[in-house]
Design an enzyme around this catalytic site. Sequence first.
Site, PDB file in Angstrom:
ATOM      1  N   ASP A  34       0.835  -1.189   0.000  1.00  0.00           N
ATOM      2  CA  ASP A  34       0.000   0.000   0.000  1.00  0.00           C
ATOM      3  C   ASP A  34       0.871   1.240   0.000  1.00  0.00           C
ATOM      4  O   ASP A  34       1.991   1.228   0.550  1.00  0.00           O
ATOM      5  CB  ASP A  34      -0.932   0.024   1.214  1.00  0.00           C
ATOM      6  CG  ASP A  34      -2.190   0.835   0.965  1.00  0.00           C
ATOM      7  OD1 ASP A  34      -3.246   0.226   0.723  1.00  0.00           O
ATOM      8  OD2 ASP A  34      -2.110   2.081   0.986  1.00  0.00           O
ATOM      9  N   ASN A  86      -5.000  -4.553  -7.054  1.00  0.00           N
ATOM     10  CA  ASN A  86      -6.181  -3.875  -6.537  1.00  0.00           C
ATOM     11  C   ASN A  86      -5.975  -2.382  -6.330  1.00  0.00           C
ATOM     12  O   ASN A  86      -6.947  -1.620  -6.312  1.00  0.00           O
ATOM     13  CB  ASN A  86      -6.597  -4.527  -5.205  1.00  0.00           C
ATOM     14  CG  ASN A  86      -7.664  -3.736  -4.482  1.00  0.00           C
ATOM     15  OD1 ASN A  86      -8.810  -3.664  -4.913  1.00  0.00           O
ATOM     16  ND2 ASN A  86      -7.283  -3.105  -3.368  1.00  0.00           N
ATOM     17  N   SER A 138     -13.364  -2.121 -12.876  1.00  0.00           N
ATOM     18  CA  SER A 138     -14.534  -1.443 -12.316  1.00  0.00           C
ATOM     19  C   SER A 138     -15.668  -1.517 -13.317  1.00  0.00           C
ATOM     20  O   SER A 138     -15.448  -1.616 -14.527  1.00  0.00           O
ATOM     21  CB  SER A 138     -14.225   0.025 -12.013  1.00  0.00           C
ATOM     22  OG  SER A 138     -15.407   0.737 -11.674  1.00  0.00           O
ATOM     23  N   TYR A 151     -10.843   7.881 -14.562  1.00  0.00           N
ATOM     24  CA  TYR A 151     -11.040   6.612 -13.861  1.00  0.00           C
ATOM     25  C   TYR A 151     -11.640   5.551 -14.784  1.00  0.00           C
ATOM     26  O   TYR A 151     -11.110   4.437 -14.896  1.00  0.00           O
ATOM     27  CB  TYR A 151     -11.955   6.836 -12.655  1.00  0.00           C
ATOM     28  CG  TYR A 151     -12.202   5.602 -11.828  1.00  0.00           C
ATOM     29  CD1 TYR A 151     -11.222   5.107 -10.975  1.00  0.00           C
ATOM     30  CD2 TYR A 151     -13.427   4.932 -11.877  1.00  0.00           C
ATOM     31  CE1 TYR A 151     -11.443   3.981 -10.201  1.00  0.00           C
ATOM     32  CE2 TYR A 151     -13.656   3.806 -11.112  1.00  0.00           C
ATOM     33  CZ  TYR A 151     -12.666   3.337 -10.275  1.00  0.00           C
ATOM     34  OH  TYR A 151     -12.886   2.209  -9.522  1.00  0.00           O
TER      35      TYR A 151
END
Length: 259
Positions: A34, A86, A138, A151
């Site tokens: 992360d 992810n 997505s 996005y």
Amino acid sequence: MSGPVALVTGAGRGIGLATAQRFLAEGWRVALLDIDGGLLGAAMARLAQPEATLALHCDVADATAAPAAVRRAAAHFGRLDALVNNAGTAVFKPLLDTTAEEWNRVLAVNLTGPFLCTSAAAPLMAEGGGGAVVNVTSISGLRASTLRVAYGTSKAALAHLTKQQAVELAALGIRVNAVAPGPVDTAMAKAVHTPEIRRDYHDTIPLDRYGLEEELAEAIFFLCGDRAAYITGQVIAVDGGFEAAGIGLPTLRAARRNP
């Protein structure tokens, strides 16, 4: 410890953390990557499995640091069997208000990041006889919507990158698939989805609810496992039917509820 190893990016919270927990529950060892060191530390403390986990503080868009982090995970555990791309970011602005810097950053994280991490992971997986990659795209990459030019475009490109990777890495015994979440009750969704937006989503989701992080983790885990051994190059929408629904469905559903 022995057992398979997964690397999950964007694992400090949300779908990434839920996915790490799912792997751990099945005896996998997990490297959590992360960009937010605070979130990563909190996730590691919450998991409380130091022998089975590894924290990697890294930006997946960094062309030097990301591949190095992937190699570190494999070296630490002695193998690498699955990669879950992810990590993602978003800018919710009208197309004409989106700056070049915002556009570049979203594509760097959402598209270049999975390219870098998968390219680094593939040779390591091949050494162990193969593996699996799951890219988290997505529903915005399958259906256009407002305020998501960067996005949505990045996620649509990631869906195609998934197919490219699947075709080219199959010879190495590596399967590559993608999961496309619909509206999910993540921290980001809770922060930006007003009650009005949530109502609009409910009106267009046949299952009439947001998804859960654990439900996405379940699909990701399945695609990484042996039960999905003949599945590659696919983009699976985990969205309550959102992508499949057509215009007029809310009205038709309301009519059926009130004949």
